[in-house]
Design an enzyme around this catalytic site. Structure first.
Site, PDB file in Angstrom:
ATOM      1  N   GLU A 165       4.568  -4.949   7.496  1.00 65.38           N
ATOM      2  CA  GLU A 165       3.604  -4.030   8.123  1.00 65.38           C
ATOM      3  C   GLU A 165       3.941  -3.717   9.570  1.00 65.38           C
ATOM      4  O   GLU A 165       3.715  -2.613  10.056  1.00 65.38           O
ATOM      5  CB  GLU A 165       2.181  -4.608   8.042  1.00 65.38           C
ATOM      6  CG  GLU A 165       1.561  -4.561   6.659  1.00 65.38           C
ATOM      7  CD  GLU A 165       1.883  -5.781   5.817  1.00 65.38           C
ATOM      8  OE1 GLU A 165       2.869  -6.477   6.122  1.00 65.38           O
ATOM      9  OE2 GLU A 165       1.146  -6.031   4.848  1.00 65.38           O
ATOM     10  N   ALA A 169       0.840  -1.198   0.000  1.00 63.27           N
ATOM     11  CA  ALA A 169       0.000   0.000   0.000  1.00 63.27           C
ATOM     12  C   ALA A 169       0.873   1.246   0.000  1.00 63.27           C
ATOM     13  O   ALA A 169       2.002   1.220   0.487  1.00 63.27           O
ATOM     14  CB  ALA A 169      -0.879  -0.014   1.243  1.00 63.27           C
ATOM     15  N   GLU A 227       0.306  -9.935   0.021  1.00 65.97           N
ATOM     16  CA  GLU A 227      -1.045 -10.424   0.379  1.00 65.97           C
ATOM     17  C   GLU A 227      -1.864 -10.687  -0.884  1.00 65.97           C
ATOM     18  O   GLU A 227      -2.620 -11.650  -0.952  1.00 65.97           O
ATOM     19  CB  GLU A 227      -1.742  -9.405   1.292  1.00 65.97           C
ATOM     20  CG  GLU A 227      -1.042  -9.314   2.654  1.00 65.97           C
ATOM     21  CD  GLU A 227      -1.714  -8.330   3.580  1.00 65.97           C
ATOM     22  OE1 GLU A 227      -1.637  -7.115   3.299  1.00 65.97           O
ATOM     23  OE2 GLU A 227      -2.329  -8.767   4.563  1.00 65.97           O
ATOM     24  N   GLY A 235       0.883  -5.404   1.272  1.00 73.08           N
ATOM     25  CA  GLY A 235      -0.308  -5.691   0.474  1.00 73.08           C
ATOM     26  C   GLY A 235       0.048  -6.392  -0.833  1.00 73.08           C
ATOM     27  O   GLY A 235      -0.770  -7.161  -1.368  1.00 73.08           O
TER      28      GLY A 235
HETATM   29  C1  LIG Z   1      -5.111  -2.952   4.477  1.00 74.89           C
HETATM   30  C2  LIG Z   1      -3.732  -2.495   3.985  1.00 74.89           C
HETATM   31  C3  LIG Z   1      -2.702  -3.592   4.111  1.00 74.89           C
HETATM   32  C4  LIG Z   1      -1.474  -3.255   3.420  1.00 74.89           C
HETATM   33  C5  LIG Z   1      -0.454  -2.640   4.070  1.00 74.89           C
HETATM   34  C6  LIG Z   1       0.796  -2.380   3.380  1.00 74.89           C
HETATM   35  O1  LIG Z   1       1.043  -2.790   2.278  1.00 74.89           O
HETATM   36  S1  LIG Z   1       1.879  -1.420   4.218  1.00 74.89           S
HETATM   37  C7  LIG Z   1       3.237  -1.177   3.094  1.00 74.89           C
HETATM   38  C8  LIG Z   1       4.106  -2.362   3.054  1.00 74.89           C
HETATM   39  N1  LIG Z   1       5.233  -2.104   2.220  1.00 74.89           N
HETATM   40  C9  LIG Z   1       6.397  -1.663   2.722  1.00 74.89           C
HETATM   41  O2  LIG Z   1       6.573  -1.503   3.898  1.00 74.89           O
HETATM   42  C10 LIG Z   1       7.479  -1.399   1.714  1.00 74.89           C
HETATM   43  C11 LIG Z   1       8.173  -0.095   2.033  1.00 74.89           C
HETATM   44  N2  LIG Z   1       9.176   0.195   1.054  1.00 74.89           N
HETATM   45  C12 LIG Z   1      10.407  -0.367   1.065  1.00 74.89           C
HETATM   46  O3  LIG Z   1      10.717  -1.236   1.869  1.00 74.89           O
HETATM   47  C13 LIG Z   1      11.387   0.124   0.064  1.00 74.89           C
HETATM   48  O4  LIG Z   1      10.994   1.408  -0.346  1.00 74.89           O
HETATM   49  C14 LIG Z   1      11.506  -0.776  -1.208  1.00 74.89           C
HETATM   50  C15 LIG Z   1      12.168  -2.110  -0.797  1.00 74.89           C
HETATM   51  C16 LIG Z   1      10.152  -1.040  -1.824  1.00 74.89           C
HETATM   52  C17 LIG Z   1      12.387  -0.063  -2.248  1.00 74.89           C
HETATM   53  O5  LIG Z   1      13.605   0.326  -1.656  1.00 74.89           O
HETATM   54  P1  LIG Z   1      14.592   1.304  -2.435  1.00 74.89           P
HETATM   55  O6  LIG Z   1      15.802   1.447  -1.568  1.00 74.89           O
HETATM   56  O7  LIG Z   1      14.745   0.839  -3.815  1.00 74.89           O
HETATM   57  O8  LIG Z   1      13.838   2.697  -2.525  1.00 74.89           O
HETATM   58  P2  LIG Z   1      13.406   3.700  -1.331  1.00 74.89           P
HETATM   59  O9  LIG Z   1      13.124   2.965  -0.075  1.00 74.89           O
HETATM   60  O10 LIG Z   1      14.343   4.837  -1.283  1.00 74.89           O
HETATM   61  O11 LIG Z   1      11.996   4.205  -1.887  1.00 74.89           O
HETATM   62  C18 LIG Z   1      11.888   4.972  -3.079  1.00 74.89           C
HETATM   63  C19 LIG Z   1      10.765   5.966  -2.917  1.00 74.89           C
HETATM   64  O12 LIG Z   1       9.527   5.260  -2.798  1.00 74.89           O
HETATM   65  C20 LIG Z   1       8.858   5.652  -1.600  1.00 74.89           C
HETATM   66  N3  LIG Z   1       8.150   4.467  -1.100  1.00 74.89           N
HETATM   67  C21 LIG Z   1       8.621   3.200  -1.048  1.00 74.89           C
HETATM   68  N4  LIG Z   1       7.674   2.374  -0.582  1.00 74.89           N
HETATM   69  C22 LIG Z   1       6.576   3.136  -0.368  1.00 74.89           C
HETATM   70  C23 LIG Z   1       5.282   2.863   0.092  1.00 74.89           C
HETATM   71  N5  LIG Z   1       4.883   1.609   0.396  1.00 74.89           N
HETATM   72  N6  LIG Z   1       4.422   3.878   0.197  1.00 74.89           N
HETATM   73  C24 LIG Z   1       4.773   5.129  -0.118  1.00 74.89           C
HETATM   74  N7  LIG Z   1       6.001   5.455  -0.571  1.00 74.89           N
HETATM   75  C25 LIG Z   1       6.882   4.464  -0.692  1.00 74.89           C
HETATM   76  C26 LIG Z   1       9.961   6.120  -0.673  1.00 74.89           C
HETATM   77  O13 LIG Z   1       9.448   6.977   0.315  1.00 74.89           O
HETATM   78  C27 LIG Z   1      10.879   6.819  -1.665  1.00 74.89           C
HETATM   79  O14 LIG Z   1      10.287   8.072  -1.959  1.00 74.89           O
HETATM   80  P3  LIG Z   1      11.195   9.364  -2.269  1.00 74.89           P
HETATM   81  O15 LIG Z   1      12.078   9.530  -1.056  1.00 74.89           O
HETATM   82  O16 LIG Z   1      11.974   9.030  -3.492  1.00 74.89           O
HETATM   83  O17 LIG Z   1      10.205  10.465  -2.414  1.00 74.89           O
END
Ligand SMILES: CCC/C=C/C(=O)SCCNC(=O)CCNC(=O)[C@H](O)C(C)(C)COP(=O)([O-])OP(=O)([O-])OC[C@H]1O[C@@H](n2cnc3c(N)ncnc32)[C@H](O)[C@@H]1OP(=O)([O-])[O-]
Length: 701
Positions: A107, A45, A87, A84
């Protein structure tokens, strides 16, 4: 089998629903493959969406609808399948991934649980034990591990989408009942209750006070004991509680602040996007004590070749033995191959002449560091970057003894340097943008969270620590015990209270610094005021009594012997404190945990405001990242500046004023920036940068 490529924007969910419906209706379609765009399946998400009302089709019914489809559906996972995203893949009947893909349910690190059925489907797929590990830690797993765990059906080094298409064609028409995870029982070990209890106490211990890991275990207990529909109901209830908690907001803020600090900027206008970093392939570390050894390992793990220099033969011999073992252990922990032969040991400073960057990590003594820097300036080739691993000494003074002060920066690592994530990159007034950019990039290669900070005594982290420690000592004078102070801080979420921490790192570290500053030592009068400020000589007296902490088996606590780890309260300390109070005419009073937190934490926060005011840190996120990654600030409380916003700036100001007005509790004078923020209506932490810049333009700060 027709390919519907999904659009990658905020309407991803709508895109999936439409595509699956089209595929279902289309008689030519026998099976479906869901893939991402640009080589990425789905990162989950959009965390930014959590701040407002969710739009588009909800995830849970969408995943149910996919699982119920009577044509085989496969997820073709490239890049990432996180949160998500995974999931969604769990709702598919098959999962095929590229070998470089990364999967996980992170999460919990955002203060949530896998609330789109993940907490109920994953244990049904891989068993309760493995699901507990993945969901309560939020750790990412490689495709190879996911295959072993049973999350994936196949892994390929080639095109995952092509393989998935081929795969679903081959299974078209086969029964799908056993592929619908929601219909399966959850494989559990026989002693399921004791497993759940054990994991619950482990998560409670690991992240004290954090709600999400506890909720994850509760959701998995439901998966193990209830039918799927009731498990989903429990998942929904728990998710709703977490979603509205301050902790989820704090952890989501921490996710973004970790990324904000990478986009550094200096008061000169230089920043991450207008400065060029050099790529370092050869570096040297001078001084192979604890810090130096850790830095050598951190550099070597990136594949950089390192000249490790130590002039004391005994220390060199020990480091040559210990460092390769540390490297091997750390590479194993990170599941990396040990880089071969990248470290060479030497006792001769001359051997650093060919490197591109030097990190000096000698004893924290200015005259020694100046001597090393002068020597380096004469030995290194022109253009070599010279960095000091100092925890608070003046970078500019070091730069002044070199020919190129622009190439000098501080790289303040935290012990153990190959493990701890924080790196303060300290720029002096003459440090060039290139030097800062290079140190920041090097930190990133080492897997650190680098934060660019200005040059002042203690930089950001240790400067804020000083008033915090002072207040803790004052509280002992006023009637608290070390245990009371530590318990209040540990209850707040710190892994260790201030006195336990001091015992671990050694009381002599601060003692040496205070002696150098002329605050204690022979000839200094033993009063409770030094250099015009209230001063507590308690820690000095502990050192004079030979109580240096764990290494001497005695400090603020007693241990089983030198090097012992289990802290027990010590009646000697109680008598010592009583005698001290009697000598100084102090009457012990009862001190509440609330006062302990206010005095210690608000003092630290107040210094954070002073630091922002002085432009030593570019924004509150920088301070918060430093405290979360280097000082054990509980991540679920976002960081000290975020916490100030949560408590309310008005309340912090009021309590600081209250304590400041108390005749024996000085040093808590509220910062001007805090006052101005309160006067401006206490804007949220995300607006402080803008506010500070405006105030600066109008010379209000
Ligand atoms: C009912 C609902 C249930 C679901 C819940 C969920 O899914 S919870 C979610 C579960 N998912 C997670 O927890 C995954 C969280 N993300 C990560 O772990 C890592 O970003 C990565 C492994 C996807 C990529 O790593 P990488 O080193 O290659 O890249 P990087 O980390 O530098 O990111 C690049 C840019 O993307 C941005 N951004 C990234 N993800 C999100 C996001 N979800 N959202 C928004 N933004 C996001 C990040 O801020 C950055 O922006 P900037 O600064 O350029 O403006």
């Amino acid at each position: 089998c027709t390919r519907y490529v999904l659009v990658k924007n905020t309407s991803v969910r709508q895109g999936i629903v439409d595509a699956v419906q089209r595929a279902l209706k289309d008689p030519k379609v026998t099976s479906v493959v869901i893939c991402g765009q640009n080589g990425k399946f789905c990162g989950g998400a959009d965390i930014r969406e959590f701040a407002g009302p969710m739009s588009g089709p909800p995830l849970v019914p969408m995943i149910h609808a996919i699982e119920a489809v009577d044509k085989p559906v496969a997820a073709a996972i490239e890049g990432v399948a996180l949160g998500g995203g995974l999931e969604l893949a769990l709702g598919c009947h098959y999962r095929i991934a590229h070998s470089k893909a990364v999967l996980g349910l992170p999460e919990v690190t955002l203060g949530l649980l896998p609330g789109a059925g993940g907490s109920q489907r994953l244990p049904r797929l891989i068993g309760l034990t493995a699901a507990l590990d993945l969901i309560t830690t939020g750790r990412h797993v490689s495709a190879a591990e996911a295959l072993k765990l049973g999350i994936l059906d196949q892994v390929t080094d080639n095109n995952a989408v092509d393989l998935a298409v081929e795969f679903v064609r081959s299974v078209a028409g086969q029964p799908l009942d056993s592929r619908r995870l929601s219909t399966l029982p959850c494989p559990c070990p026989p002693d399921v209750d004791s497993l759940l209890d054990k994991v619950m106490s482990k998560v409670r211990q690991r992240s004290r006070g954090a709600l999400a890991p506890v909720a994850c275990v509760q959701a998995l207990r439901a998966a193990a004991s209830l039918p799927y529909a009731q498990g989903m109901e429990k998942e929904r209830e728990l998710m709703a509680t977490l979603f509205n908690s301050g902790q989820a907001r704090a952890l989501q803020y921490a996710f973004f602040s970790q990324r904000v600090v990478g986009k550094w900027s200096l008061p000169s206008g230089a920043s991450w996007d207008n400065s060029t970093a050099r790529t370092i392939s050869k570096a040297a570390v001078i001084g192979l004590g604890t810090m130096g050894r850790g830095i050598v390992v951190a550099l070597a793990l990136t594949g950089i070749s390192v000249v490790a220099v130590e002039t004391q033969e005994k220390q060199l011999a020990e480091a040559s033995r210990v460092v390769p073992a540390m490297l091997q252990r750390e590479a194993g922990r990170r599941r990396l191959a040990t880089p071969p032969g990248v470290i060479s040991f030497s006792s001769n400073l001359q051997d650093v002449s060919e490197v591109e960057l030097v990190i000096e990590a000698v004893f924290e003594d200015m005259s020694l560091k100046l001597q090393v820097f002068k020597h380096l300036a004469s030995v290194c080739r022109p253009g070599t970057l010279l960095c000091s691993n100092t925890s608070g000494l003046d970078i500019d003074q070091l730069a002044a003894v070199t020919q190129s002060p622009g190439l000098v920066v501080g790289m303040h690592f935290f012990a153990p340097a190959h493990v701890m994530k924080l790196l303060e990159v300290v720029y002096g007034p003459r440090s060039s943008p290139e030097a800062v950019a290079t140190a920041m990039q090097l930190g990133k290669r080492m897997g650190k969270v680098g934060v660019a900070v200005g040059n002042c005594p203690g930089f950001v982290g240790n400067r804020m620590l000083k008033p915090y420690l002072e207040q803790a000592n004052f509280l002992l004078e006023e009637g608290a015990t070390p245990q009371q102070v530590d318990e209040a801080l540990e209850e707040f979420g710190f892994p260790m209270g201030v006195f336990r921490m001091s015992d671990l790192s050694g009381l002599d570290v601060g003692w040496r610094i205070r002696k150098e500053a002329g605050l204690t030592g022979p000839g200094v009068e033993s009063t409770r005021t030094r250099q015009g400020r209230r001063y507590s000589p308690l820690p000095d007296q502990m050192c004079e009594a030979g109580r240096l902490g764990q290494k001497t088996g005695k400090g603020w606590y007693q241990y089983d012997g030198p090097g012992g780890r289990v802290a027990r309260s010590d009646p000697w300390v109680d008598i010592f404190l009583e005698t001290y109070r009697a000598e100084h005419g102090l009457v012990a009073r009862s001190i509440t945990p609330e006062e302990i937190l206010e005095r210690c934490l608000y003092a630290l926060i107040n210094e954070g405001f002073n630091i922002l005011q002085d432009a030593v840190a570019a924004g509150p996120e920088d301070i918060d990242a430093i405290y979360v990654f280097g000082y054990g600030w509980p991540r679920h409380r976002g960081g000290p500046m975020f916490h100030a916003g949560q408590v309310g700036l008005g309340r912090i100001l009021e309590r600081l004023n209250h304590h400041h007005s108390h005749p024996d509790v000085p040093h808590l004078k509220p910062s001007t920036l805090l006052r101005r923020l309160v006067a401006a209506g206490s804007p949220p932490v995300q607006k402080w940068r803008e506010f500070i810049n405006k105030e600066r333009v109008h010379s209000q700060l």
